[in-house]
Design a protein around this motif. Sequence first.
Motif, PDB file in Angstrom:
ATOM      1  N   ALA A 128      30.514  36.936  28.002  1.00  0.00           N
ATOM      2  CA  ALA A 128      29.327  36.763  27.254  1.00  0.00           C
ATOM      3  C   ALA A 128      28.293  35.906  27.522  1.00  0.00           C
ATOM      4  CB  ALA A 128      30.225  37.233  25.700  1.00  0.00           C
ATOM      5  N   ASP A 129      29.292  34.044  27.006  1.00  0.00           N
ATOM      6  CA  ASP A 129      28.298  32.789  27.804  1.00  0.00           C
ATOM      7  C   ASP A 129      27.784  32.552  28.982  1.00  0.00           C
ATOM      8  OD1 ASP A 129      28.527  32.497  24.606  1.00  0.00           O
ATOM      9  OD2 ASP A 129      31.057  32.090  25.440  1.00  0.00           O
ATOM     10  N   GLY A 130      27.537  33.614  30.138  1.00  0.00           N
ATOM     11  CA  GLY A 130      27.607  33.639  30.725  1.00  0.00           C
ATOM     12  C   GLY A 130      27.989  32.517  32.076  1.00  0.00           C
ATOM     13  N   LEU A 131      29.515  32.098  31.832  1.00  0.00           N
ATOM     14  CA  LEU A 131      29.762  31.420  32.461  1.00  0.00           C
ATOM     15  C   LEU A 131      30.459  31.911  33.962  1.00  0.00           C
ATOM     16  CD1 LEU A 131      31.291  28.957  29.726  1.00  0.00           C
ATOM     17  CD2 LEU A 131      29.381  28.573  31.215  1.00  0.00           C
ATOM     18  N   VAL A 132      30.285  33.399  34.184  1.00  0.00           N
ATOM     19  CA  VAL A 132      31.698  33.187  36.033  1.00  0.00           C
ATOM     20  C   VAL A 132      30.395  33.576  36.350  1.00  0.00           C
ATOM     21  CG1 VAL A 132      32.311  35.259  36.318  1.00  0.00           C
ATOM     22  CG2 VAL A 132      33.395  34.637  33.822  1.00  0.00           C
ATOM     23  N   ASP A 133      30.985  33.273  37.414  1.00  0.00           N
ATOM     24  CA  ASP A 133      29.948  32.623  38.901  1.00  0.00           C
ATOM     25  C   ASP A 133      30.899  33.982  39.939  1.00  0.00           C
ATOM     26  OD1 ASP A 133      28.779  29.890  38.311  1.00  0.00           O
ATOM     27  OD2 ASP A 133      30.487  29.469  38.214  1.00  0.00           O
ATOM     28  N   GLU A 134      31.689  34.411  39.778  1.00  0.00           N
ATOM     29  CA  GLU A 134      32.610  35.211  40.537  1.00  0.00           C
ATOM     30  C   GLU A 134      32.916  36.061  39.733  1.00  0.00           C
ATOM     31  OE1 GLU A 134      34.039  34.068  44.364  1.00  0.00           O
ATOM     32  OE2 GLU A 134      31.695  33.394  45.332  1.00  0.00           O
ATOM     33  N   LEU A 135      33.555  37.234  39.955  1.00  0.00           N
ATOM     34  CA  LEU A 135      34.128  38.317  38.508  1.00  0.00           C
ATOM     35  C   LEU A 135      35.109  39.256  39.665  1.00  0.00           C
ATOM     36  CD1 LEU A 135      35.564  39.656  36.545  1.00  0.00           C
ATOM     37  CD2 LEU A 135      33.379  40.910  36.264  1.00  0.00           C
ATOM     38  N   HIS A 136      35.686  38.806  40.867  1.00  0.00           N
ATOM     39  CA  HIS A 136      36.650  39.572  41.127  1.00  0.00           C
ATOM     40  C   HIS A 136      37.820  40.704  40.705  1.00  0.00           C
ATOM     41  CE1 HIS A 136      36.155  36.984  44.985  1.00  0.00           C
ATOM     42  NE2 HIS A 136      35.764  36.069  43.740  1.00  0.00           N
ATOM     43  N   LEU A 137      36.988  41.587  40.881  1.00  0.00           N
ATOM     44  CA  LEU A 137      37.379  42.644  40.278  1.00  0.00           C
ATOM     45  C   LEU A 137      38.226  43.765  41.197  1.00  0.00           C
ATOM     46  CD1 LEU A 137      34.971  44.647  38.595  1.00  0.00           C
ATOM     47  CD2 LEU A 137      36.971  42.770  37.439  1.00  0.00           C
ATOM     48  N   PHE A 138      40.016  43.986  41.310  1.00  0.00           N
ATOM     49  CA  PHE A 138      40.526  44.507  42.055  1.00  0.00           C
ATOM     50  C   PHE A 138      40.754  46.464  41.767  1.00  0.00           C
ATOM     51  CE2 PHE A 138      41.053  40.672  44.366  1.00  0.00           C
ATOM     52  CZ  PHE A 138      41.278  40.519  45.024  1.00  0.00           C
ATOM     53  N   VAL A 139      39.893  47.191  41.989  1.00  0.00           N
ATOM     54  CA  VAL A 139      40.033  48.498  41.312  1.00  0.00           C
ATOM     55  C   VAL A 139      41.224  49.482  41.913  1.00  0.00           C
ATOM     56  CG1 VAL A 139      38.824  50.085  40.949  1.00  0.00           C
ATOM     57  CG2 VAL A 139      37.596  48.143  40.954  1.00  0.00           C
ATOM     58  N   TYR A 140      42.163  49.733  41.051  1.00  0.00           N
ATOM     59  CA  TYR A 140      42.703  50.218  41.812  1.00  0.00           C
ATOM     60  C   TYR A 140      42.971  51.802  41.092  1.00  0.00           C
ATOM     61  CZ  TYR A 140      46.188  46.929  42.656  1.00  0.00           C
ATOM     62  OH  TYR A 140      46.321  44.898  42.852  1.00  0.00           O
ATOM     63  N   PRO A 141      43.182  52.959  42.060  1.00  0.00           N
ATOM     64  CA  PRO A 141      42.949  54.335  41.899  1.00  0.00           C
ATOM     65  C   PRO A 141      43.376  55.087  41.158  1.00  0.00           C
ATOM     66  CG  PRO A 141      44.371  54.013  44.068  1.00  0.00           C
ATOM     67  CD  PRO A 141      43.497  52.822  43.670  1.00  0.00           C
ATOM     68  N   PRO A 167      36.948  47.601  50.873  1.00  0.00           N
ATOM     69  CA  PRO A 167      38.108  48.617  50.650  1.00  0.00           C
ATOM     70  C   PRO A 167      39.495  48.272  51.000  1.00  0.00           C
ATOM     71  CG  PRO A 167      36.518  49.435  51.929  1.00  0.00           C
ATOM     72  CD  PRO A 167      36.134  48.246  51.356  1.00  0.00           C
ATOM     73  N   TYR A 168      40.623  48.284  50.704  1.00  0.00           N
ATOM     74  CA  TYR A 168      41.608  48.654  51.170  1.00  0.00           C
ATOM     75  C   TYR A 168      42.239  50.092  52.047  1.00  0.00           C
ATOM     76  CZ  TYR A 168      41.170  43.738  49.141  1.00  0.00           C
ATOM     77  OH  TYR A 168      40.608  42.684  49.021  1.00  0.00           O
ATOM     78  N   GLU A 169      43.612  50.112  53.011  1.00  0.00           N
ATOM     79  CA  GLU A 169      44.457  50.745  53.133  1.00  0.00           C
ATOM     80  C   GLU A 169      45.414  51.983  52.175  1.00  0.00           C
ATOM     81  OE1 GLU A 169      46.421  49.826  56.006  1.00  0.00           O
ATOM     82  OE2 GLU A 169      45.172  49.280  57.583  1.00  0.00           O
ATOM     83  N   ASN A 170      45.206  50.679  50.870  1.00  0.00           N
ATOM     84  CA  ASN A 170      46.502  51.535  49.760  1.00  0.00           C
ATOM     85  C   ASN A 170      45.583  51.651  48.653  1.00  0.00           C
ATOM     86  OD1 ASN A 170      45.444  49.271  49.065  1.00  0.00           O
ATOM     87  ND2 ASN A 170      46.681  47.643  47.998  1.00  0.00           N
ATOM     88  N   GLY A 171      43.916  52.394  48.744  1.00  0.00           N
ATOM     89  CA  GLY A 171      43.058  53.388  47.744  1.00  0.00           C
ATOM     90  C   GLY A 171      42.572  51.793  46.988  1.00  0.00           C
ATOM     91  N   VAL A 172      42.959  50.939  47.355  1.00  0.00           N
ATOM     92  CA  VAL A 172      42.543  49.563  46.210  1.00  0.00           C
ATOM     93  C   VAL A 172      41.390  49.409  46.936  1.00  0.00           C
ATOM     94  CG1 VAL A 172      42.383  46.911  45.410  1.00  0.00           C
ATOM     95  CG2 VAL A 172      44.818  48.144  45.204  1.00  0.00           C
ATOM     96  N   VAL A 173      40.130  48.651  45.452  1.00  0.00           N
ATOM     97  CA  VAL A 173      38.716  48.382  46.130  1.00  0.00           C
ATOM     98  C   VAL A 173      38.147  47.061  45.664  1.00  0.00           C
ATOM     99  CG1 VAL A 173      36.257  48.159  46.323  1.00  0.00           C
ATOM    100  CG2 VAL A 173      37.347  50.741  46.709  1.00  0.00           C
ATOM    101  N   HIS A 174      38.090  45.882  46.752  1.00  0.00           N
ATOM    102  CA  HIS A 174      38.042  44.446  46.063  1.00  0.00           C
ATOM    103  C   HIS A 174      36.532  44.346  45.973  1.00  0.00           C
ATOM    104  CE1 HIS A 174      37.667  40.506  46.625  1.00  0.00           C
ATOM    105  NE2 HIS A 174      37.313  40.113  45.356  1.00  0.00           N
ATOM    106  N   LEU A 175      35.807  44.829  44.481  1.00  0.00           N
ATOM    107  CA  LEU A 175      34.748  44.148  44.912  1.00  0.00           C
ATOM    108  C   LEU A 175      34.199  42.822  43.786  1.00  0.00           C
ATOM    109  CD1 LEU A 175      33.990  47.636  41.758  1.00  0.00           C
ATOM    110  CD2 LEU A 175      33.677  47.462  43.927  1.00  0.00           C
ATOM    111  N   VAL A 176      33.938  42.147  44.635  1.00  0.00           N
ATOM    112  CA  VAL A 176      32.979  40.764  43.667  1.00  0.00           C
ATOM    113  C   VAL A 176      31.260  41.042  43.164  1.00  0.00           C
ATOM    114  CG1 VAL A 176      32.403  38.116  44.513  1.00  0.00           C
ATOM    115  CG2 VAL A 176      33.959  40.035  45.918  1.00  0.00           C
ATOM    116  N   TYR A 177      31.468  40.363  41.907  1.00  0.00           N
ATOM    117  CA  TYR A 177      30.034  40.641  41.629  1.00  0.00           C
ATOM    118  C   TYR A 177      29.733  39.283  40.773  1.00  0.00           C
ATOM    119  CZ  TYR A 177      30.493  45.539  40.761  1.00  0.00           C
ATOM    120  OH  TYR A 177      30.787  46.908  40.695  1.00  0.00           O
TER     121      TYR A 177
END
Length: 182
Positions: A128-141, A167-177
Amino acid sequence: MGKIKVHEFTTVDGSVGVPMWTAAYPWTDAQVEDTAALTRGAGALLLGRVTYEMFGPAWSQRTVEDDPGAPFFNDSRKYVVSATLTQPSWGPATVLPYDPARIAALKEEVDGDLYVSGSGTLVRGLLADGLVDELHLFVYPVGLGEGPYLIPQGTPQTPLALLSATPYENGVVHLVYGPAAG
């Protein structure tokens, strides 16, 4: 100047609660390396109180033989954002209130990045305060159909820019925003 890099495990429906559901998806070598890369560049951890209190008992019992990440988690300086914690009990730690200006100043003071894991309430404030430089989401299926959610209903729009997707072989996807240009 370091960056604030947030690491979150999430489901496809956005739940970021205690990630017990990740156990059904064994980590791949690439996922281990990508996570290690996040901590390698970090000079300190920035955690919310709840995550700090969950991590302390879990990590303090681990050695490098148990987990190569143990020295980072146990020995690194921790900045714990809390209005209630007064006596930190795990590792070198400093407690501070949520103050966007103080947290922004940490990026100048710490040698390296600030690594944030979990800490949903803190991360909501940082976003909310614009302090995140990189948001690494490991999205599980998997979808849980219940929260807590990283960006809960009723939150103002939070525009982000996709920096990478792996994307990883286990179905997880690493998204970086990162922050949206604008």
